[in-house]
Motif scaffolding. Sequence first.
Motif, PDB file in Angstrom:
ATOM      1  N   HIS A 256      45.689 -24.666  26.795  1.00 41.85           N
ATOM      2  CA  HIS A 256      45.366 -25.721  25.883  1.00 41.85           C
ATOM      3  C   HIS A 256      43.840 -25.432  25.741  1.00 41.85           C
ATOM      4  CE1 HIS A 256      49.126 -27.460  26.119  1.00 41.85           C
ATOM      5  NE2 HIS A 256      49.174 -27.514  27.567  1.00 41.85           N
ATOM      6  N   PRO A 257      43.085 -25.908  24.492  1.00 41.92           N
ATOM      7  CA  PRO A 257      41.753 -26.051  24.333  1.00 41.92           C
ATOM      8  C   PRO A 257      41.082 -26.626  25.313  1.00 41.92           C
ATOM      9  CG  PRO A 257      42.885 -26.451  22.059  1.00 41.92           C
ATOM     10  CD  PRO A 257      44.077 -26.137  23.214  1.00 41.92           C
ATOM     11  N   GLY A 258      40.053 -26.057  25.683  1.00 43.32           N
ATOM     12  CA  GLY A 258      39.109 -26.892  26.795  1.00 43.32           C
ATOM     13  C   GLY A 258      39.408 -26.472  28.249  1.00 43.32           C
ATOM     14  N   ALA A 259      40.412 -25.579  28.254  1.00 42.09           N
ATOM     15  CA  ALA A 259      40.999 -25.230  29.593  1.00 42.09           C
ATOM     16  C   ALA A 259      40.050 -24.205  30.096  1.00 42.09           C
ATOM     17  CB  ALA A 259      42.332 -24.861  29.715  1.00 42.09           C
ATOM     18  N   PRO A 260      39.718 -23.866  31.356  1.00 42.73           N
ATOM     19  CA  PRO A 260      38.833 -22.848  31.779  1.00 42.73           C
ATOM     20  C   PRO A 260      39.699 -21.641  31.819  1.00 42.73           C
ATOM     21  CG  PRO A 260      39.633 -24.078  33.539  1.00 42.73           C
ATOM     22  CD  PRO A 260      39.940 -24.929  32.235  1.00 42.73           C
ATOM     23  N   ILE A 261      38.980 -20.456  31.282  1.00 43.11           N
ATOM     24  CA  ILE A 261      39.543 -19.268  31.309  1.00 43.11           C
ATOM     25  C   ILE A 261      38.679 -18.032  32.257  1.00 43.11           C
ATOM     26  CG2 ILE A 261      40.721 -19.506  29.141  1.00 43.11           C
ATOM     27  CD1 ILE A 261      38.467 -17.977  27.676  1.00 43.11           C
ATOM     28  N   PHE A 262      37.494 -18.106  32.506  1.00 43.70           N
ATOM     29  CA  PHE A 262      36.834 -17.351  33.102  1.00 43.70           C
ATOM     30  C   PHE A 262      35.805 -18.313  34.050  1.00 43.70           C
ATOM     31  CE2 PHE A 262      37.213 -14.841  29.250  1.00 43.70           C
ATOM     32  CZ  PHE A 262      38.218 -14.003  29.651  1.00 43.70           C
ATOM     33  N   GLN A 263      35.397 -17.590  35.080  1.00 42.72           N
ATOM     34  CA  GLN A 263      34.452 -18.163  36.007  1.00 42.72           C
ATOM     35  C   GLN A 263      33.180 -17.361  36.150  1.00 42.72           C
ATOM     36  OE1 GLN A 263      35.161 -18.884  40.378  1.00 42.72           O
ATOM     37  NE2 GLN A 263      35.396 -20.872  39.626  1.00 42.72           N
ATOM     38  N   MET A 264      32.016 -17.499  35.344  1.00 42.38           N
ATOM     39  CA  MET A 264      31.010 -16.438  35.739  1.00 42.38           C
ATOM     40  C   MET A 264      30.570 -16.286  37.391  1.00 42.38           C
ATOM     41  SD  MET A 264      30.527 -16.069  32.353  1.00 42.38           S
ATOM     42  CE  MET A 264      29.087 -15.248  32.330  1.00 42.38           C
ATOM     43  N   PHE A 265      29.933 -15.334  37.298  1.00 33.81           N
ATOM     44  CA  PHE A 265      29.414 -15.075  38.712  1.00 33.81           C
ATOM     45  C   PHE A 265      28.297 -15.906  39.147  1.00 33.81           C
ATOM     46  CE2 PHE A 265      30.602 -10.095  37.890  1.00 33.81           C
ATOM     47  CZ  PHE A 265      31.680 -10.594  38.281  1.00 33.81           C
ATOM     48  N   SER A 266      27.671 -16.694  38.095  1.00 26.78           N
ATOM     49  CA  SER A 266      26.724 -17.667  38.489  1.00 26.78           C
ATOM     50  C   SER A 266      27.338 -19.108  38.980  1.00 26.78           C
ATOM     51  CB  SER A 266      25.940 -18.081  37.210  1.00 26.78           C
ATOM     52  OG  SER A 266      26.918 -18.432  36.113  1.00 26.78           O
ATOM     53  N   GLY A 267      28.677 -19.117  38.568  1.00 30.40           N
ATOM     54  CA  GLY A 267      29.198 -20.312  39.059  1.00 30.40           C
ATOM     55  C   GLY A 267      29.841 -21.111  37.820  1.00 30.40           C
ATOM     56  N   LYS A 268      29.299 -20.739  36.795  1.00 27.12           N
ATOM     57  CA  LYS A 268      29.691 -21.523  35.574  1.00 27.12           C
ATOM     58  C   LYS A 268      31.206 -21.268  35.103  1.00 27.12           C
ATOM     59  CE  LYS A 268      28.302 -22.254  30.752  1.00 27.12           C
ATOM     60  NZ  LYS A 268      27.187 -21.873  29.546  1.00 27.12           N
ATOM     61  N   ASP A 269      31.949 -22.157  34.654  1.00 30.22           N
ATOM     62  CA  ASP A 269      33.205 -22.091  33.921  1.00 30.22           C
ATOM     63  C   ASP A 269      32.959 -21.631  32.400  1.00 30.22           C
ATOM     64  OD1 ASP A 269      34.259 -22.401  36.234  1.00 30.22           O
ATOM     65  OD2 ASP A 269      35.082 -24.377  35.855  1.00 30.22           O
ATOM     66  N   VAL A 270      33.899 -20.951  31.980  1.00 32.97           N
ATOM     67  CA  VAL A 270      33.908 -20.657  30.631  1.00 32.97           C
ATOM     68  C   VAL A 270      35.158 -21.303  30.040  1.00 32.97           C
ATOM     69  CG1 VAL A 270      34.017 -18.828  28.747  1.00 32.97           C
ATOM     70  CG2 VAL A 270      32.553 -18.522  30.709  1.00 32.97           C
ATOM     71  N   LEU A 271      35.310 -21.954  29.144  1.00 29.70           N
ATOM     72  CA  LEU A 271      36.356 -22.653  28.552  1.00 29.70           C
ATOM     73  C   LEU A 271      36.932 -21.887  27.423  1.00 29.70           C
ATOM     74  CD1 LEU A 271      34.996 -26.288  28.881  1.00 29.70           C
ATOM     75  CD2 LEU A 271      36.036 -24.974  30.625  1.00 29.70           C
ATOM     76  N   TYR A 272      38.355 -22.463  27.280  1.00 38.04           N
ATOM     77  CA  TYR A 272      38.906 -21.799  26.017  1.00 38.04           C
ATOM     78  C   TYR A 272      38.667 -22.476  24.717  1.00 38.04           C
ATOM     79  CZ  TYR A 272      42.917 -21.009  22.789  1.00 38.04           C
ATOM     80  OH  TYR A 272      43.525 -20.733  21.520  1.00 38.04           O
ATOM     81  N   GLU A 273      37.769 -22.060  23.800  1.00 32.53           N
ATOM     82  CA  GLU A 273      37.422 -22.797  22.597  1.00 32.53           C
ATOM     83  C   GLU A 273      38.220 -22.624  21.564  1.00 32.53           C
ATOM     84  OE1 GLU A 273      33.598 -21.115  22.075  1.00 32.53           O
ATOM     85  OE2 GLU A 273      32.745 -21.885  23.486  1.00 32.53           O
ATOM     86  N   GLY A 274      39.465 -22.028  21.632  1.00 36.16           N
ATOM     87  CA  GLY A 274      40.412 -22.034  20.502  1.00 36.16           C
ATOM     88  C   GLY A 274      40.778 -23.561  20.161  1.00 36.16           C
ATOM     89  N   GLU A 275      41.449 -23.353  18.869  1.00 37.85           N
ATOM     90  CA  GLU A 275      41.762 -24.748  18.264  1.00 37.85           C
ATOM     91  C   GLU A 275      43.283 -25.189  18.404  1.00 37.85           C
ATOM     92  OE1 GLU A 275      40.674 -24.846  14.277  1.00 37.85           O
ATOM     93  OE2 GLU A 275      38.503 -24.981  14.501  1.00 37.85           O
TER      94      GLU A 275
END
Length: 315
Positions: A256-275
């Motif tokens: 779903h939009p807004g769900a995490p898809i990647f975890q950066m090595f810095s620790g930050k989460d990348v979220l799914y930005e699709g509509e």
Amino acid sequence: MSSLPIPREPLRRVAVTGGTHGNEMSGVCLVQHWLREPGEMQRPSFTAVPVIANPKAVAACRRYVDRDLNRTFINSNLTTTATADDPYEVTRARELNQLLGPKASGKAFDFLLDLHNTTANMGTCLIADSIHNVFVMHLCRHLQLQNPEQRCPVLLYQRPGEESYNVHSVAKNGLGLELGPQPQGVLRGDIFSRMRSLVTSTLDFIELFNQGAAFPAFETEAYRFVGLVDFPRTEDGNLAGTVHPQLQDRDFEPLHPGAPIFQMFSGKDVLYEGETTVYPVFINEAAYYEKGTAFIQAEKLTFSVPAMPALTSSP
């Protein structure tokens, strides 16, 4: 649904290919076994032939030698004059096209089943070209009914207007089995047994069809490729993150939009930005790192498959 013609004669020539990717061991070992002892494959109404699709890659236990064989069966490769500089897989594709095809001709094999493994958590996945092949859709339904303890999702690899490019496209009808998770170059007994059972069920279905069985219409669902998603990367192209733990191993589950898809090595989460909600498949597949793909996005389709009437000709 605009459907491809349903076979009106019994299917007489069937091929089962393994080793299209030389390090996917279930299909490699099954086909090697059947080359020694082919009796298990045979049925009264047709001949089934086991084929090692990429023997050089199998010998080296590698996915391929020069290029991915399962992306090579396009007309420009199959019809171009051979040269000494051709990649091995292009040469092998032409050989298989002559053995099992020619592609899109009346002389081609009636059916081809291609055996694959994946490192992703795809379970028992059935890979078809499109929903318009009624015979293949009924086969997929048969495999799902024969294996109620498994999900057996259908994945449609061919996009509208795209030329078919994989091994089973050289036959009149074809299907790919994609079983996982299994590491490259490793044989797991449970997945080996599951694949063997699926091949048996496929051959049994063709026998039922040849003997005059009719198959009723049904409603079903399938997943269709819509896009590729690469890993986050640094400016020099190295990985900057990995598949998020909340996404890992969740193939065919809704994203779903807004769900995490990647975890950066810095620790930050990348979220799914699709509509819209999509369904990731081949999540963190080892063979797709070189293709710049962390996972494939698919959409879910629900559709009707018409009845497949009994053959009118005698077996």
